[in-house]
Design an enzyme around this catalytic site. Structure first.
Site, PDB file in Angstrom:
ATOM      1  N   LYS A 366       0.808  -1.195   0.000  1.00  0.00           N
ATOM      2  CA  LYS A 366       0.000   0.000   0.000  1.00  0.00           C
ATOM      3  C   LYS A 366       0.856   1.265   0.000  1.00  0.00           C
ATOM      4  CE  LYS A 366      -3.418  -2.261   3.011  1.00  0.00           C
ATOM      5  NZ  LYS A 366      -4.034  -2.200   4.369  1.00  0.00           N
ATOM      6  N   ASP A 426      14.954  -0.548   0.864  1.00  0.00           N
ATOM      7  CA  ASP A 426      16.027  -0.632   1.857  1.00  0.00           C
ATOM      8  C   ASP A 426      16.975  -1.770   1.468  1.00  0.00           C
ATOM      9  OD1 ASP A 426      14.209  -2.632   2.561  1.00  0.00           O
ATOM     10  OD2 ASP A 426      13.611  -1.655   4.411  1.00  0.00           O
ATOM     11  N   LYS A 454      17.051   4.010   0.778  1.00  0.00           N
ATOM     12  CA  LYS A 454      17.809   4.128   2.029  1.00  0.00           C
ATOM     13  C   LYS A 454      19.299   3.957   1.748  1.00  0.00           C
ATOM     14  CE  LYS A 454      14.445   2.827   5.575  1.00  0.00           C
ATOM     15  NZ  LYS A 454      14.171   1.921   6.715  1.00  0.00           N
ATOM     16  N   VAL A 476      10.956   5.551   8.408  1.00  0.00           N
ATOM     17  CA  VAL A 476      10.206   6.761   8.101  1.00  0.00           C
ATOM     18  C   VAL A 476       8.740   6.422   7.842  1.00  0.00           C
ATOM     19  CG1 VAL A 476      12.177   8.036   7.179  1.00  0.00           C
ATOM     20  CG2 VAL A 476      10.843   6.581   5.653  1.00  0.00           C
TER      21      VAL A 476
END
Length: 502
Positions: A366, A426, A454, A476
């Site tokens: 999402k 990430d 990241k 975040v």
């Protein structure tokens, strides 16, 4: 040189100096000296040439005792009768401390300042480049010359010289930290090579570097004879691909104005540039936010886009978190205005790149919902959209690496240009799985557009055509990103500092 040495030290200096490249010139000699044994030995040998020598020490201010290192180097300069210049730099805040310190150091050191890298450093560099995946250029490692004059000396030579002279040297404790790959190569991999081969691997690896560097220089020279103009798209397209690839790699390296971009472009980046050459796409992004584009049959590299944030932007800090969320939010990482600006830039780039081949946008739910919606509106092409959901986070603030398809696509990808729209990357493990999964469906092309990357977290080779922002490796929320399904509706992106369980 004003220093008086013992006969043992004088003999050792007389033995070592001809094995360096310090006597190849008689002009002024600028030396980068940290105070460690290698750079201290370099300073001694440089002074023995009777050239005008200046020792440059850079205080990064990262350790409480860093100013004491400068005093030690100043005392060394006085002892040797050479000049001393001390530099104090502000490394600043942000991710990737090692890279920021290197950039700050190079900003004050004279161009081409001599460094104390030895044959042992050369061997480590060859292995590091092999571990990253490299060609002949990477195997060539450091090029001997004025900048690297000690590559024929061993580390034991520099340490012995400092010991014979009784010189105090700086001891950097971080050199023992095997979490750093170079230290692990030094402490574990090289000894293993020696154990298995019953030979000292350092001279062998250094010889490999010499041979590979010669081959690389010869091949690059021959490639330039065949393709003297790296901007000529027609010539690049008609030449054998190995030649085009080498010319493109050399061209990209030659345009690296920032010393931090020492590495050649990755194989994936070269492949994307070749797509620009072939006319499959109009442009592509490469490392550092730069962009390779084709105009009127000519290639060009455009300057960096606005998407790399070294730390929290001052303007962004002025954004005040809404009261209903403030207790869980730290600093703003990317403000709503920065997001709007960057999404508009990305939309314009995608519009230019895809031209007559509008892509199918595949949004990953999402987290990418806001980004997907805004990006689609910024693209001035009749794009199609579809969505899929991939689970990897569970309820933790770190990627689990466990991949599960929760919702699959409805669209047929065969022969279509597909652009995957991601919120954040990430480790890259989820995206790596997703790309292989989608590639198996036969798309004409498959690229990635990620809002956030990241810094330093990737466990795969980064190969993302479009990146909105590079951010520090922290958790975040906001603009579609959540923690336990909360805070997706924030218009800016914040660090999450909450302590509630989720």
């Amino acid at each position: 040189m004003t220093a008086q040495f013992s006969s043992h030290a004088a003999v050792l200096i007389e033995e070592l100096l001809p094995r360096t490249l310090l006597q190849n010139d008689d002009g002024p000699l600028e030396v980068a000296c940290s105070g460690g044994p290698d750079s201290t030995a370099l300073a001694v040998l440089a002074a023995a040439t009777n050239r005008s020598v200046t020792l440059h020490h850079v205080d990064h201010g990262l350790r409480p005792s860093s100013s004491e290192d400068a005093v030690l180097v100043k005392e060394l300069a006085d002892f040797l009768g050479v000049h001393f210049v001390g530099h104090i730099v502000d490394v600043g805040e942000g991710p990737n401390l090692e890279a920021r310190a290197r950039h700050a150091r190079r900003s004050v050191l004279p161009n081409g300042a001599a460094t104390g890298h030895t044959m042992d450093d050369q061997a480590e560099t060859v292995l590091l480049n092999l571990l990253r995946g490299t060609g002949t250029e990477g195997l060539g490692a450091m090029k001997p010359g004025a900048h690297h004059p000690l590559l024929d000396l061993r580390r034991r030579d520099t340490h012995e010289l400092c010991g014979v002279l009784g010189l105090r040297v700086v001891v950097d404790e971080s050199n023992d930290d095997q979490r750093l790959l170079r230290n692990a190569v030094r402490a574990r991999l090289l000894p293993l090579f020696e154990e298995l081969s019953h030979r000292d691997p350092v001279p062998l690896l250094a010889r490999t570097a010499t041979l590979a560097r010669g081959d690389a220089e010869l091949l690059s020279g021959l490639a330039k004879l065949v393709l003297p103009d790296p901007h000529d798209v027609v010539a690049l397209r008609e030449a054998p691909q190995p030649l085009s690839t080498r010319v493109i790699r050399d061209w990209v390296i030659s345009t690296n104005l920032d010393d931090e971009r020492e590495h050649p472009p990755s194989e994936a980046e070269v492949a994307r540039i070749l797509e620009v050459v072939s006319g499959d796409v109009q442009a592509t992004e490469i490392s550092g936010g730069r962009r390779v584009a084709r105009t009127s049959g000519r290639l060009r590299i455009d300057a960096e886009a606005s998407g790399t944030l070294e730390g929290v932007n001052t303007d962004a800090k002025q954004t005040i978190a809404p009261s209903w969320a403030a207790h869980d939010l730290g600093d703003v990482v990317v403000s709503a205005q920065q997001i709007r600006t960057r999404v508009s830039e990305l939309g314009a780039q995608i519009t230019a790149d895809y031209g007559d081949n509008p892509p199918l946008l595949v949004g990953v739910l999402k987290g990418a919902m806001h980004f997907m919606s805004d990006l689609a509106q910024a693209i001035e092409l009749p794009v199609d959209v579809d969505f899929m959901a991939v689970s990897s986070y569970g309820s933790a603030t770190q990627s689990s690496g466990v991949v599960r398809i929760v919702k699959d696509l409805d669209a047929d990808l065969s022969g279509r240009h597909v652009l995957v729209v991601e919120d954040i990357i990430d480790s890259g493990l989820t995206l790596n799985y997703l790309r292989k999964y989608l590639q198996a469906r036969g798309p004409a092309s498959l690229e990635v557009c990620a809002l956030l990357l990241k810094d330093g977290e990737q466990r795969i080779e980064p190969d993302f055509r479009y990146v909105g922002f590079t951010i520090p490796p922290t958790f975040v929320v906001g603009y579609g990103l959540d923690v336990a399904e909360k805070y997706r509706n924030l218009d800016s992106i914040y660090t999450y500092v909450g302590t509630d369980s989720y």
